[in-house]
Enzyme design. Structure first.
Site, mmCIF file in Angstrom:
data_model
loop_
_atom_site.group_PDB
_atom_site.id
_atom_site.type_symbol
_atom_site.label_atom_id
_atom_site.label_comp_id
_atom_site.label_asym_id
_atom_site.label_seq_id
_atom_site.Cartn_x
_atom_site.Cartn_y
_atom_site.Cartn_z
ATOM 1 N N LYS A 275 32.204 38.435 31.247
ATOM 2 C CA LYS A 275 33.469 38.863 31.988
ATOM 3 C C LYS A 275 33.997 37.565 32.800
ATOM 4 O O LYS A 275 34.906 37.440 33.045
ATOM 5 C CB LYS A 275 33.081 39.900 33.213
ATOM 6 C CG LYS A 275 34.212 40.376 34.004
ATOM 7 C CD LYS A 275 33.635 41.546 34.928
ATOM 8 C CE LYS A 275 34.409 42.057 36.227
ATOM 9 N NZ LYS A 275 35.579 42.641 35.755
ATOM 10 N N GLY B 229 39.393 44.294 37.782
ATOM 11 C CA GLY B 229 40.133 44.709 39.012
ATOM 12 C C GLY B 229 41.654 43.955 39.205
ATOM 13 O O GLY B 229 42.496 44.428 39.777
ATOM 14 N N ARG C 137 45.167 34.869 39.999
ATOM 15 C CA ARG C 137 46.308 34.907 40.677
ATOM 16 C C ARG C 137 47.493 33.883 40.427
ATOM 17 O O ARG C 137 48.664 34.077 40.426
ATOM 18 C CB ARG C 137 45.824 34.451 42.231
ATOM 19 C CG ARG C 137 45.215 35.664 42.903
ATOM 20 C CD ARG C 137 44.566 35.063 44.295
ATOM 21 N NE ARG C 137 43.888 36.134 45.076
ATOM 22 C CZ ARG C 137 42.818 36.892 44.798
ATOM 23 N NH1 ARG C 137 42.054 36.669 43.670
ATOM 24 N NH2 ARG C 137 42.661 37.845 45.449
ATOM 25 N N LYS D 23 37.705 32.566 38.472
ATOM 26 C CA LYS D 23 38.342 33.785 37.963
ATOM 27 C C LYS D 23 39.295 34.368 38.979
ATOM 28 O O LYS D 23 40.700 34.457 38.687
ATOM 29 C CB LYS D 23 37.471 35.104 37.678
ATOM 30 C CG LYS D 23 38.132 36.322 37.258
ATOM 31 C CD LYS D 23 38.313 37.319 38.075
ATOM 32 C CE LYS D 23 36.812 37.783 38.694
ATOM 33 N NZ LYS D 23 37.266 39.128 39.725
ATOM 34 N N SER E 173 39.236 47.849 49.103
ATOM 35 C CA SER E 173 39.490 46.490 48.309
ATOM 36 C C SER E 173 40.427 45.784 49.124
ATOM 37 O O SER E 173 41.530 46.242 49.081
ATOM 38 C CB SER E 173 39.674 46.772 47.026
ATOM 39 O OG SER E 173 39.976 45.647 46.289
ATOM 40 N N SER E 174 40.139 44.449 49.184
ATOM 41 C CA SER E 174 41.148 43.721 49.466
ATOM 42 C C SER E 174 42.369 43.385 48.518
ATOM 43 O O SER E 174 43.446 42.917 48.783
ATOM 44 C CB SER E 174 40.892 42.101 50.070
ATOM 45 O OG SER E 174 40.056 41.525 49.042
ATOM 46 N N ARG F 184 37.197 53.365 39.264
ATOM 47 C CA ARG F 184 37.388 52.447 40.246
ATOM 48 C C ARG F 184 38.602 52.956 41.232
ATOM 49 O O ARG F 184 39.424 53.399 40.899
ATOM 50 C CB ARG F 184 37.666 51.011 39.690
ATOM 51 C CG ARG F 184 36.400 50.644 39.135
ATOM 52 C CD ARG F 184 36.442 49.103 38.621
ATOM 53 N NE ARG F 184 36.409 48.221 39.772
ATOM 54 C CZ ARG F 184 36.491 46.796 39.793
ATOM 55 N NH1 ARG F 184 36.478 46.234 38.561
ATOM 56 N NH2 ARG F 184 36.389 46.324 41.046
ATOM 57 N N GLU G 45 30.739 40.008 46.621
ATOM 58 C CA GLU G 45 30.443 39.618 45.362
ATOM 59 C C GLU G 45 29.254 38.822 45.186
ATOM 60 O O GLU G 45 28.392 38.717 44.126
ATOM 61 C CB GLU G 45 31.459 38.917 44.541
ATOM 62 C CG GLU G 45 31.979 37.538 44.876
ATOM 63 C CD GLU G 45 32.911 37.408 46.041
ATOM 64 O OE1 GLU G 45 33.650 36.235 45.882
ATOM 65 O OE2 GLU G 45 33.112 38.247 46.951
#
Length: 433
Positions: A412, A95, A33, A28, A169-170, A123, A315
């Site tokens: 998801k 996200g 990306r 994912k 968050s990165s 979030r 994760e």
């Protein structure tokens, strides 16, 4: 078929050691990306073996809403870049969509409204929105610092120096990196926070940018300089999703026997590759070969407790926590305070659901402490979070009667988790004799 009742999906229990092979769909993180970079590219890109699940279809929908043409070519996608147009963007609970797509809306002329699922509105987003404002993008959010918000695009983004605290968050850094070459002055990103979670995901973004011919100076810690210029992403093949491999490989540890995931890359930026080290510490034998990654597990009797900092691969925390709940001895998972802002507050959710099944579990400032305790059947709530649902499935291997209330949340990132799980457990070792 595993029975499902009013409460949810009854997780099947182990019936013997495994001898299984599970082919997993694409990553994912890489798929989304690559889709973003393909939309920003100067030439069309064929994306081969992408993940087709809710997060990636949401990304395709978001890009199409902004005027990007994406054609289905069998199981693949061909992305045709062009001029962006304003439109409404449904982020769902993804996200990567709510964070990677807003800069692209800035290249359109007009207003693009971003919204998503109810929990998506909780979030963290303020850091990214403030960073984009520093880069010259106009955004209205009624002061909430989150969804819903509106990007007021005028066709270009100035860029320049941006300071932000990406401790939550990165993805805040990756969102800016992916689009930065298209900013008029490029981009100079400074992370000013105390820590930076999931650094491998930033390395993944940098590797994708390098493939697209984008020059990024990352020679100094917490600083990235993106040189302005064209983005030209070649046709790209997506690796299997290594984080989604976690529950399937975990089944080897719990059930005994072996599980193989084909096409495991020899080198990768995916944080899921840390499973090799983590599962070794938990008592498994791990072998990477040309045919894939094979985990041979000890079964419940041979599990070991784990002390691990999961900062780089947060994760994986839900599945790892489920294994630790089955292990003798006391485990300590740390470095993951930021997962309180993921699909749900994962630390609170794991503490609550593991305790409901009898686990001796406590929440720390940045993780969990899990001790051995007799476990019993329980409803394991997923909180609409795919990783929580996967953790419930792993726990159910050793605890008959665990019911996951929302197994559909796994769509998801996996189209048919229950079907893959059933197929996995049907592949058992042949008894000797």
């Amino acid at each position: 078929m595993t029975p499902s009742g009013d409460l949810g999906w009854t997780a099947p229990s182990a019936s013997g050691p495994l001898a299984a092979t599970v082919a997993l769909p694409g990553s994912k993180s890489l798929t989304n990306r690559v889709l973003v970079l393909a939309a920003l590219s100067v030439t069309p890109t064929l994306v081969t073996a992408p993940l087709r699940a809710r997060d990636t279809t949401l990304m395709c929908g978001a890009l199409r809403s902004l005027g990007v043409r994406i054609d289905d070519e069998g199981a693949d996608w061909r992305v045709h870049p062009g001029r962006f147009s304003a439109g409404p963007v449904d982020c769902g609970l993804a996200g990567t969509v709510m964070r990677f797509v807003p800069p692209l809306a800035g290249f359109a002329d007009g207003d693009s409204c971003f919204d998503g699922d109810p929990h998506a509105r909780t979030r963290p987003m303020r850091t990214l929105l403030d960073g984009l404002r520093q880069a010259g993008l106009s955004i209205s959010d009624d002061g909430t610092g989150g969804l819903p918000f509106t990007v007021h695009g005028n066709g270009s983004i100035g860029g320049g120096r941006v300071e932000l605290d990406a401790s939550a968050s990165s993805q805040f850094v990756s969102a800016l990196l992916l689009a930065g070459a298209r900013f008029d002055k490029g981009l100079e990103i400074h992370h000013v926070g105390a820590s930076l979670p999931s650094l491998p995901h930033i390395e993944m973004s940098l590797a994708c940018l390098a493939e697209a011919g984008v020059e990024v100076d990352a020679s100094q810690p917490n600083r990235w300089v993106v040189v302005p210029g064209a983005i030209d992403l070649p046709d790209t093949v997506i690796e299997p999703d290594l984080s989604n491999a976690a529950p399937f490989l975990a089944a080897a540890l719990v059930c005994g026997g072996s599980v193989t995931v084909p096409h495991w890359p020899a080198t990768t930026t995916q944080p899921g590759d840390l499973l090799r080290e983590l599962f070794t510490h938990l008592g498994a034998e791990v072998r990477l070969a040309p045919d894939g990654l094979t985990v041979t597990g000890p079964g419940l009797a041979g599990l070991r407790p784990l002390v691990a900092d999961l900062h780089e691969a947060s994760e994986l925390t839900p599945v790892i926590a489920a294994i630790c709940a089955l292990a003798p001895g006391r485990s300590r998972l740390s470095g993951v305070a930021h997962i309180r802002g993921h699909e749900t507050d994962r630390l609170a959710a794991l503490r609550t659901e593991l305790a409901a099944a009898g686990s001796d579990v406590s929440e720390t400032e940045d993780g969990l402490v899990i001790g051995p305790a007799p476990l019993h059947p329980a409803v394991f709530r997923a909180y609409a979070d795919h990783r929580m649902a996967q953790a419930g499935a792993v726990l159910g291997l050793a605890v008959p009667g665990v019911v996951v209330d929302d197994i559909a949340s796994t769509t998801k990132t996996l189209a048919d988790f229950p079907g893959l799980w059933q197929s996995l457990l049907a592949q058992r070792e042949t008894p000797a004799g």
